[in-house]
Design an enzyme around this catalytic site. Sequence first.
Site, mmCIF file in Angstrom:
data_model
loop_
_atom_site.group_PDB
_atom_site.id
_atom_site.type_symbol
_atom_site.label_atom_id
_atom_site.label_comp_id
_atom_site.label_asym_id
_atom_site.label_seq_id
_atom_site.Cartn_x
_atom_site.Cartn_y
_atom_site.Cartn_z
ATOM 1 N N ASN A 39 0.135 -0.289 3.674
ATOM 2 C CA ASN A 39 0.709 -1.446 4.341
ATOM 3 C C ASN A 39 1.673 -0.904 5.399
ATOM 4 O OD1 ASN A 39 2.567 -3.506 5.107
ATOM 5 N ND2 ASN A 39 2.037 -4.701 3.301
ATOM 6 N N GLU B 85 -1.025 -5.700 6.859
ATOM 7 C CA GLU B 85 0.073 -6.167 7.707
ATOM 8 C C GLU B 85 0.074 -5.476 9.073
ATOM 9 O OE1 GLU B 85 3.847 -8.116 6.429
ATOM 10 O OE2 GLU B 85 3.750 -6.551 4.890
ATOM 11 N N ASP C 39 -2.536 -3.882 -0.637
ATOM 12 C CA ASP C 39 -1.235 -4.337 -1.120
ATOM 13 C C ASP C 39 -1.490 -5.559 -1.995
ATOM 14 O OD1 ASP C 39 1.249 -5.387 -1.575
ATOM 15 O OD2 ASP C 39 1.822 -5.556 0.531
ATOM 16 N N ASN D 143 0.683 -6.948 -4.094
ATOM 17 C CA ASN D 143 1.881 -7.743 -4.357
ATOM 18 C C ASN D 143 2.005 -8.120 -5.830
ATOM 19 O OD1 ASN D 143 3.673 -8.119 -2.108
ATOM 20 N ND2 ASN D 143 2.008 -9.181 -1.046
ATOM 21 N N ASP E 202 0.813 -1.145 -4.459
ATOM 22 C CA ASP E 202 -0.323 -0.743 -3.617
ATOM 23 C C ASP E 202 -1.301 0.010 -4.507
ATOM 24 O OD1 ASP E 202 0.750 -1.296 -0.667
ATOM 25 O OD2 ASP E 202 2.394 -0.512 -1.902
ATOM 26 N N ASP F 34 8.075 -0.289 4.808
ATOM 27 C CA ASP F 34 8.668 -0.309 3.471
ATOM 28 C C ASP F 34 7.676 0.130 2.394
ATOM 29 O OD1 ASP F 34 7.290 -2.636 4.076
ATOM 30 O OD2 ASP F 34 8.747 -3.995 3.171
ATOM 31 N N HIS F 35 6.412 0.310 2.769
ATOM 32 C CA HIS F 35 5.387 0.856 1.877
ATOM 33 C C HIS F 35 5.044 2.280 2.305
ATOM 34 C CE1 HIS F 35 3.910 -3.130 0.185
ATOM 35 N NE2 HIS F 35 4.611 -3.523 1.238
#
Length: 256
Positions: A7, A34, A145, A147, A216, A245-246
């Site tokens: 991501n 993303e 991802d 989530n 992930d 942030d990933h």
Amino acid sequence: MKIASWNVNSLKVRLPHLEQWLAESKPDVVALQETKLTDDKFPVDEIKAMGYEVAFSGQKTYNGVAVLSREPLTEIVTDPPNLTDEQRRILAVTVGDVRVVNLYVVNGRAVGDEKYDYKLDWLSRMRDFLEGELARHPKLVVLGDFNIAPDDRDVHDPESWHEKILCSKPERDALKAITDLGLTDSFRLFEDGDGHFSWWDYRQAAFRRNMGLRIDLILISDALKAAARAAAIERTPRTWERPSDHTPVTLELEDR
């Protein structure tokens, strides 16, 4: 074959990171989430200059998925018939004899929110789609991802995250319904312990303090389990300036 998921949280911002990481890690197939780009803005020429073919499905500002591959991409699907959605979250492709389904799963915002209910419905519909994909493609990889942190080993502080978004039992049950089709979390074939994360909040020095979640995932079908050679979370890109942030997660499959 080395397969990865990342991501990137804006491909426009992170394109130099992607180029650097591809040169260093040398994956054969990469699923991105993303990307946050409309299709007309996607950097096709730049990606091809890096040595990859690419398929993508994007929208402005939010979401967006892409798959990069050193081999040709065929049988591209962006809209499963049972999951009509304006949000660009799904991209299925075939690479050689392996079917790859790239997912950017709905976040859900908060337990009880209408977006949480939508997430659970989305996951139920995705399970039905993947059941059909698995029937048609025994060699199936589902990655992205999600989530969802699969269990408490994947959470830095299980008590504080208990029954909160990304960690609630209904979300985990929805993920289990998908893996129960005959898919395995490939990372857990090689690492059984806790403390391994792929996402860290930008706040509270979360990365430095390793306050993260493993959300992930690379899921593989039974037909690929014997070919799995190594799995990893490649933390280095999270240390770079202006990181996502990933961080990337990878799986290596031997030829069979």
